[in-house]
Enzyme design. Structure first.
Site, PDB file in Angstrom:
ATOM      1  N   THR A 105       0.813  -1.215   0.000  1.00  0.00           N
ATOM      2  CA  THR A 105       0.000   0.000   0.000  1.00  0.00           C
ATOM      3  C   THR A 105       0.845   1.263   0.000  1.00  0.00           C
ATOM      4  OG1 THR A 105      -1.839  -1.092   1.116  1.00  0.00           O
ATOM      5  CG2 THR A 105      -1.738   1.296   1.320  1.00  0.00           C
TER       6      THR A 105
ATOM      7  N   SER B 208       1.372  -7.563  -0.439  1.00  0.00           N
ATOM      8  CA  SER B 208       2.060  -8.476   0.480  1.00  0.00           C
ATOM      9  C   SER B 208       1.296  -9.749   0.779  1.00  0.00           C
ATOM     10  CB  SER B 208       2.436  -7.760   1.784  1.00  0.00           C
ATOM     11  OG  SER B 208       1.301  -7.524   2.580  1.00  0.00           O
TER      12      SER B 208
ATOM     13  N   THR C  68       1.192  -4.150   4.373  1.00  0.00           N
ATOM     14  CA  THR C  68       0.966  -4.393   5.800  1.00  0.00           C
ATOM     15  C   THR C  68       0.372  -5.770   6.104  1.00  0.00           C
ATOM     16  OG1 THR C  68      -1.203  -3.302   5.672  1.00  0.00           O
ATOM     17  CG2 THR C  68       0.690  -1.941   6.326  1.00  0.00           C
TER      18      THR C  68
END
Length: 357
Positions: free
Chosen positions: A40, A87, A120
């Site tokens: 992000t 991720s 994250t």
């Protein structure tokens, strides 16, 4: 004419002095390498108010660096684009590649610290993996953002600035791999993502954060007592793959279908994220015992998100020859078990590792 030439000479001299002063100032700054993996922090949305439904991993490392010119005041920064992914798509292969690159860079005398930009969703997992395999006391800081770079309230720039500041600081040396978001410093072992969307999502539920970033300075208030980085027995230098380990999640009406499928697929280890203190449903026990009989290492963890998992508490671990995860959540227990299995399949040794790291 003489006065004009004298003035020109003085201006040239002042210009040279300014350049020299700038060069000297830069030479005193730490050298920090940013390894970008996407996420992000490198994402973009359709509008400046788009904070959900954006596209992750669209902005390259150079643009990330250029967007924060203040970085030049705290470090000599260089960047590398290692991956460009969201991720949730991080794999064991990505981890091995990243760890080897980190160790190569930290072995260089002209690299003082590393920042890794990361999505994250699995940031805590990458951080803990590196915490176990990085072979340097130089700072490694993993950083991300909860809002894309195009948002009005983008948190990526300040998070990146703080991460670079931290990675170049003397205070962070020897502290293990760190996670830095929202002006807070957390240790890789204990931190976890606790909220789907808010900027304060990263917390260490059991033991708390390590410190703060305030006024462009890191403040540490505690440090982990668990071994990490140069103190560990794990080495990925020649590793090409990690042993297969998966997670079975405990819930009401659980069946052994997923467990049996993982065992049939060739898993070397299973993390059982049980209810409460890692409880085992009655219908799961025979399947878990059968898996252990086939050589699969079973680690009991908890789905609760905090607390010490008691050995021989909700199950007779000695009799079953199981391992307990201590305070590690299931996703981090999986990482430690994978690395443990590169060294041994002895459950007593693996239990020692869970109490050590």
């Amino acid at each position: 004419m003489f006065q004009r030439k004298a003035a020109q000479f003085m201006f040239a001299l002042l210009g040279f002095a300014l350049l020299l002063s700038t060069a000297q100032a830069q030479s005193k700054l730490p050298n920090v390498t940013i390894l970008a993996t996407g996420g992000t922090i490198a994402g973009s949305g359709a509008t400046s108010t788009t904070t959900v439904g954006y596209t992750a991993a669209t902005v390259g490392v150079q643009r990330l660096i250029e967007a924060v010119p203040e970085l030049k005041k705290v470090a000599n920064v260089t960047g590398e684009q290692v991956f460009q992914i969201a991720s949730e798509s991080m794999t064991n292969e990505h981890w091995l590649t990243l760890a080897k690159r980190v160790n190569t860079l930290l072995a260089k005398p002209d690299v003082d610290g590393i920042v890794i930009t990361h999505g994250t969703d699995t940031l805590e997992e990458t951080a803990y993996f590196l915490n176990l395999v990085v072979k340097s006391e130089k700072p490694v800081v993993v950083v991300g953002a909860m809002r894309p770079s195009t948002a009005i309230s983008a948190d990526g720039p300040i998070n990146l600035y703080n991460a670079v500041l931290l990675a170049g600081s003397k205070e962070a040396v020897g502290k293990g791999v760190l996670v830095c978001l929202n002006d807070q410093i957390n240790g890789a072992r204990d931190v976890t993502k606790t909220n789907t969307a808010t900027a304060d999502t990263f917390k260490s539920p059991d033991l708390g954060m390590l410190g703060y970033i305030q006024g462009s300075k890191p403040y540490f208030y505690r440090a982990s007592t668990r071994k990490h980085t140069t103190q560990t027995e794990f080495d990925v230098t020649n590793l090409k793959e990690l042993p297969a380990v998966d997670i079975v999640y405990g819930y009401a009406n659980i069946t052994p279908v997923a467990l049996n499928a993982f065992v049939a697929a060739g898993d070397k280890g299973i993390i059982h994220a049980g209810t409460g203190d890692g409880s085992l449903a009655a219908r799961m026990v025979p399947a878990l015992k059968e898996a252990r009989g086939k050589g699969v290492v079973i680690v009991r963890a908890s789905r609760t998100g905090s607390g010490i998992l008691a050995r021989n508490g909700e199950a007779n671990d000695d009799q079953l020859d199981f391992v307990v995860a201590d305070t590690l959540n299931a996703q981090k227990a999986r990482i430690l078990l994978m690395l443990a299995l590169t060294k041994t399949s002895d459950t007593k040794e693996i239990q020692r590792m869970f109490w050590t790291y």
